[in-house]
Design a protein around this motif. Sequence first.
Motif, PDB file in Angstrom:
ATOM      1  N   GLY A 192      39.348  43.829  39.214  1.00 48.38           N
ATOM      2  CA  GLY A 192      38.801  43.672  37.874  1.00 48.38           C
ATOM      3  C   GLY A 192      37.306  43.444  37.824  1.00 48.38           C
ATOM      4  N   GLY A 193      36.634  43.346  38.985  1.00 46.29           N
ATOM      5  CA  GLY A 193      35.190  43.167  38.999  1.00 46.29           C
ATOM      6  C   GLY A 193      34.749  41.791  38.549  1.00 46.29           C
ATOM      7  N   MET A 194      35.510  40.751  38.951  1.00 50.56           N
ATOM      8  CA  MET A 194      35.190  39.373  38.570  1.00 50.56           C
ATOM      9  C   MET A 194      34.816  38.593  39.828  1.00 50.56           C
ATOM     10  SD  MET A 194      38.311  38.853  35.848  1.00 50.56           S
ATOM     11  CE  MET A 194      39.414  40.156  36.399  1.00 50.56           C
ATOM     12  N   PRO A 195      33.614  37.994  39.896  1.00 52.03           N
ATOM     13  CA  PRO A 195      33.172  37.332  41.121  1.00 52.03           C
ATOM     14  C   PRO A 195      33.927  36.035  41.400  1.00 52.03           C
ATOM     15  CG  PRO A 195      31.569  36.981  39.370  1.00 52.03           C
ATOM     16  CD  PRO A 195      32.595  37.938  38.829  1.00 52.03           C
ATOM     17  N   THR A 196      34.530  35.928  42.586  1.00 48.28           N
ATOM     18  CA  THR A 196      35.249  34.718  42.978  1.00 48.28           C
ATOM     19  C   THR A 196      35.033  34.438  44.459  1.00 48.28           C
ATOM     20  OG1 THR A 196      37.275  35.963  43.470  1.00 48.28           O
ATOM     21  CG2 THR A 196      37.111  34.971  41.272  1.00 48.28           C
ATOM     22  N   LEU A 197      35.216  33.176  44.821  1.00 47.70           N
ATOM     23  CA  LEU A 197      35.283  32.741  46.213  1.00 47.70           C
ATOM     24  C   LEU A 197      36.579  31.975  46.401  1.00 47.70           C
ATOM     25  CD1 LEU A 197      34.299  32.104  49.083  1.00 47.70           C
ATOM     26  CD2 LEU A 197      33.001  30.174  48.129  1.00 47.70           C
ATOM     27  N   ALA A 198      37.447  32.475  47.263  1.00 47.89           N
ATOM     28  CA  ALA A 198      38.689  31.789  47.616  1.00 47.89           C
ATOM     29  C   ALA A 198      38.457  31.021  48.913  1.00 47.89           C
ATOM     30  CB  ALA A 198      39.816  32.801  47.795  1.00 47.89           C
ATOM     31  N   ILE A 199      38.774  29.738  48.907  1.00 48.00           N
ATOM     32  CA  ILE A 199      38.616  28.892  50.086  1.00 48.00           C
ATOM     33  C   ILE A 199      40.000  28.467  50.563  1.00 48.00           C
ATOM     34  CG2 ILE A 199      37.633  26.749  50.991  1.00 48.00           C
ATOM     35  CD1 ILE A 199      35.698  26.834  48.545  1.00 48.00           C
ATOM     36  N   THR A 200      40.293  28.710  51.824  1.00 49.91           N
ATOM     37  CA  THR A 200      41.563  28.259  52.384  1.00 49.91           C
ATOM     38  C   THR A 200      41.316  27.346  53.574  1.00 49.91           C
ATOM     39  OG1 THR A 200      41.705  30.255  53.763  1.00 49.91           O
ATOM     40  CG2 THR A 200      42.863  30.288  51.654  1.00 49.91           C
ATOM     41  N   LEU A 218      27.610  38.486  47.850  1.00 47.11           N
ATOM     42  CA  LEU A 218      28.477  39.652  47.755  1.00 47.11           C
ATOM     43  C   LEU A 218      29.420  39.574  46.555  1.00 47.11           C
ATOM     44  CD1 LEU A 218      29.301  40.173  51.532  1.00 47.11           C
ATOM     45  CD2 LEU A 218      27.944  41.670  50.077  1.00 47.11           C
ATOM     46  N   ALA A 219      29.883  38.380  46.224  1.00 47.55           N
ATOM     47  CA  ALA A 219      30.779  38.235  45.075  1.00 47.55           C
ATOM     48  C   ALA A 219      30.107  38.698  43.789  1.00 47.55           C
ATOM     49  CB  ALA A 219      31.246  36.789  44.938  1.00 47.55           C
ATOM     50  N   GLU A 220      28.804  38.412  43.649  1.00 46.30           N
ATOM     51  CA  GLU A 220      28.110  38.691  42.396  1.00 46.30           C
ATOM     52  C   GLU A 220      27.373  40.019  42.391  1.00 46.30           C
ATOM     53  OE1 GLU A 220      25.705  35.210  41.647  1.00 46.30           O
ATOM     54  OE2 GLU A 220      27.450  33.879  41.805  1.00 46.30           O
ATOM     55  N   GLU A 221      27.227  40.643  43.553  1.00 44.01           N
ATOM     56  CA  GLU A 221      26.561  41.937  43.638  1.00 44.01           C
ATOM     57  C   GLU A 221      27.463  43.018  43.039  1.00 44.01           C
ATOM     58  OE1 GLU A 221      24.137  43.275  47.314  1.00 44.01           O
ATOM     59  OE2 GLU A 221      26.130  44.136  47.587  1.00 44.01           O
ATOM     60  N   GLU A 222      26.861  43.975  42.315  1.00 44.69           N
ATOM     61  CA  GLU A 222      27.661  45.045  41.719  1.00 44.69           C
ATOM     62  C   GLU A 222      28.335  45.905  42.793  1.00 44.69           C
ATOM     63  OE1 GLU A 222      28.519  45.815  38.701  1.00 44.69           O
ATOM     64  OE2 GLU A 222      27.295  44.369  37.602  1.00 44.69           O
ATOM     65  N   LYS A 223      29.561  46.252  42.584  1.00 48.47           N
ATOM     66  CA  LYS A 223      30.511  45.747  41.630  1.00 48.47           C
ATOM     67  C   LYS A 223      30.982  44.363  42.054  1.00 48.47           C
ATOM     68  CE  LYS A 223      35.295  46.669  40.285  1.00 48.47           C
ATOM     69  NZ  LYS A 223      36.436  47.585  40.505  1.00 48.47           N
ATOM     70  N   PRO A 224      30.970  43.360  41.127  1.00 45.23           N
ATOM     71  CA  PRO A 224      31.428  42.021  41.497  1.00 45.23           C
ATOM     72  C   PRO A 224      32.871  42.040  41.989  1.00 45.23           C
ATOM     73  CG  PRO A 224      30.348  42.010  39.350  1.00 45.23           C
ATOM     74  CD  PRO A 224      30.555  43.446  39.726  1.00 45.23           C
ATOM     75  N   GLY A 225      33.243  41.003  42.728  1.00 47.18           N
ATOM     76  CA  GLY A 225      34.615  40.953  43.228  1.00 47.18           C
ATOM     77  C   GLY A 225      34.902  39.685  43.999  1.00 47.18           C
ATOM     78  N   ALA A 226      35.919  39.749  44.834  1.00 50.39           N
ATOM     79  CA  ALA A 226      36.443  38.575  45.525  1.00 50.39           C
ATOM     80  C   ALA A 226      35.852  38.426  46.918  1.00 50.39           C
ATOM     81  CB  ALA A 226      37.972  38.677  45.629  1.00 50.39           C
ATOM     82  N   THR A 227      35.623  37.173  47.323  1.00 54.41           N
ATOM     83  CA  THR A 227      35.258  36.842  48.695  1.00 54.41           C
ATOM     84  C   THR A 227      36.155  35.702  49.169  1.00 54.41           C
ATOM     85  OG1 THR A 227      33.523  35.306  47.958  1.00 54.41           O
ATOM     86  CG2 THR A 227      32.858  37.578  48.434  1.00 54.41           C
ATOM     87  N   HIS A 228      36.172  35.476  50.484  1.00 53.63           N
ATOM     88  CA  HIS A 228      37.074  34.464  51.046  1.00 53.63           C
ATOM     89  C   HIS A 228      36.428  33.780  52.245  1.00 53.63           C
ATOM     90  CE1 HIS A 228      40.201  33.605  54.235  1.00 53.63           C
ATOM     91  NE2 HIS A 228      40.490  32.718  53.301  1.00 53.63           N
ATOM     92  N   LEU A 229      36.571  32.469  52.311  1.00 52.18           N
ATOM     93  CA  LEU A 229      36.148  31.695  53.470  1.00 52.18           C
ATOM     94  C   LEU A 229      37.298  30.789  53.912  1.00 52.18           C
ATOM     95  CD1 LEU A 229      32.508  30.615  52.532  1.00 52.18           C
ATOM     96  CD2 LEU A 229      33.180  32.288  54.281  1.00 52.18           C
ATOM     97  N   GLU A 230      37.557  30.766  55.213  1.00 56.39           N
ATOM     98  CA  GLU A 230      38.566  29.867  55.773  1.00 56.39           C
ATOM     99  C   GLU A 230      37.847  28.728  56.501  1.00 56.39           C
ATOM    100  OE1 GLU A 230      42.563  30.973  57.753  1.00 56.39           O
ATOM    101  OE2 GLU A 230      41.132  30.788  59.419  1.00 56.39           O
ATOM    102  N   LEU A 231      38.170  27.492  56.119  1.00 57.13           N
ATOM    103  CA  LEU A 231      37.548  26.310  56.700  1.00 57.13           C
ATOM    104  C   LEU A 231      38.602  25.520  57.478  1.00 57.13           C
ATOM    105  CD1 LEU A 231      35.045  24.485  56.974  1.00 57.13           C
ATOM    106  CD2 LEU A 231      35.732  23.361  54.828  1.00 57.13           C
ATOM    107  N   PRO A 232      38.669  25.683  58.807  1.00 53.19           N
ATOM    108  CA  PRO A 232      39.656  24.952  59.611  1.00 53.19           C
ATOM    109  C   PRO A 232      39.381  23.449  59.604  1.00 53.19           C
ATOM    110  CG  PRO A 232      38.805  26.863  60.798  1.00 53.19           C
ATOM    111  CD  PRO A 232      37.924  26.666  59.605  1.00 53.19           C
TER     112      PRO A 232
END
Length: 562
Positions: free
Chosen positions: A96-104, A152-166
């Motif tokens: 959908g072109g919505m900037p997000t950061l998922a943290i796991t 990267l999340a906010e750069e066109e086309k916006p979208g999803a990014t992910h970081l894993e924090l052990p």
Amino acid sequence: MTDTRTTPKKASDLFVECLESEGVEYVFGVPGEENLDLLESLSDSSIKLVLTRHEQGAGFMAATYGRHTGKTGVFMATLGPGATNMVTAVAYSQLGGMPTLAITGQKPIKHSKQGRFQILDVVDMMQPITKFAHQLHSGDNIPSRVREAFRLAEEEKPGATHLELPEDIAAEESTARPIPASVARRPSAEPKAVRQAVEAIEAAKSPVLVIAAGANRRMTSNMLNEFVEKTGIPFVTTQMGKGVLDERHPLFLGCAALSSGDFCHRAIEDADLVINVGHDVIEKPPFFMTDAFEGDARGKTSKVIHISNNTAEVDPVYFPQIEVIGDIANAIWQIKEAVTPQDAWDFKRLLCYRDAEIKHSDPLESDDRFPIFPPHLVRQIRQTMPDDGIICLDNGVYKIWFARNYTAHLPNTVLLDNALATMGAGLPSAMMSAMLYPERRVMAICGDGGFMMNSQEMETAVRLGLNLTVLILRDDAYGMIRWKQANMGFDDYGLTFGNPDFVKYAESYGAHGHRITSSEHLADVLAKTGEAKGVHLIDCPVDYSENDRILNHDIKKLSAKL
């Protein structure tokens, strides 16, 4: 005096400091034990934790934050099942072109004593559905990886990014500090491409403007409005382009909500030039580059100008002849400044399609039968919502009715998903909208199937003290698939279910419940809930019995006769 620049701090504190540096206001999520260091660090920060009842709800809220603000929405979950529960929301924001950061979170990666318990390769799972997915191996690398995720999340086309924090990385110490964002501007369109577009527009006889998802950005709405006012070229929207321009405008030709054969589709087919702004093939195509675009029986051919931040993704039904690539608002401004309206332009035939659509829709919208008829429902909602009111749609056949018949007055006042087209997003999207804009009226519009997929977030909405109306359209079935099933000539099978007493269900969460008994009652309840505080759920029975006849047959027959 201690030099704080070299004083070690816990990596989870550094992570949160980086989020604060990026301007993060909220983190949505369902933490687990692998997130406890991060949770402790958040408790001592300026960032508000919004605890949800499911990771999917957290992700939909974060994505909606990104859609409204253009800034990255952040949500968190634990490893394993928490991460897998995130996946739909991650895909929702990516497509959908919505900037997000998922943290796991994750088990310690250096000295774990729990074997493979709950272990999945979450980064590998996230990579195909994100712009960037990375496991943090060192506290010192946190600032650069967080900055990259937000960039990267906010750069066109916006979208999803992910970081894993052990766990063990979150607990270690680091002397690193946040990296500030750079000042960046998107490139402007190349002047020669703009000149080609202007020449094609001036040479056309009946050009039309198609406004799609990528045009739903700040400044683009203003530039498009100036372009339409100067040229008088009529416009169509896609579902995710609704509201970029005020749809009460006399040059509005409709929304391409159906796949083909609607009145607005006929207008596009009759145009000899389509100026396609912000088109993304992730949406159902608003037109097909076949027939009229390759030469029809009359010898007429049509051209397409693609105006977007990115070059056109080649598709069997989309292969534009002219591409203007760069910041969309700037590209439209350049074209608007250079173009000269032509006396030879003729839009009478295009506008007649809109007149025919209104003539067809008016009697349907006046049909006040009970259970409520969908076109009449749309009219009632439009009449009760202020110009800046926000409706957030789940996915279902009613989405087609709202996309076609609900006139959006402002950008981002009709939030629907025509990319992943997932169920379950309507309620969390409305919750986020109500949090961001407490002074505006917000309504979630959900089918009974979609509502029950994330209905537990009613507790979250009540706990947050939101002012929100949740309208449930009850047909005791998966209505859209049932409509498709009927259209394909199959027997009615396997798509009906039972529902709880929605009024009691709402009350069990501390919300207010209302059950509709007539069209007049619906109008009264909508008016009262619009003025009331708190969370209000409306159980509204709907009559979908004529969906197939109207949407699949009547509209196509009527439009083809024009």
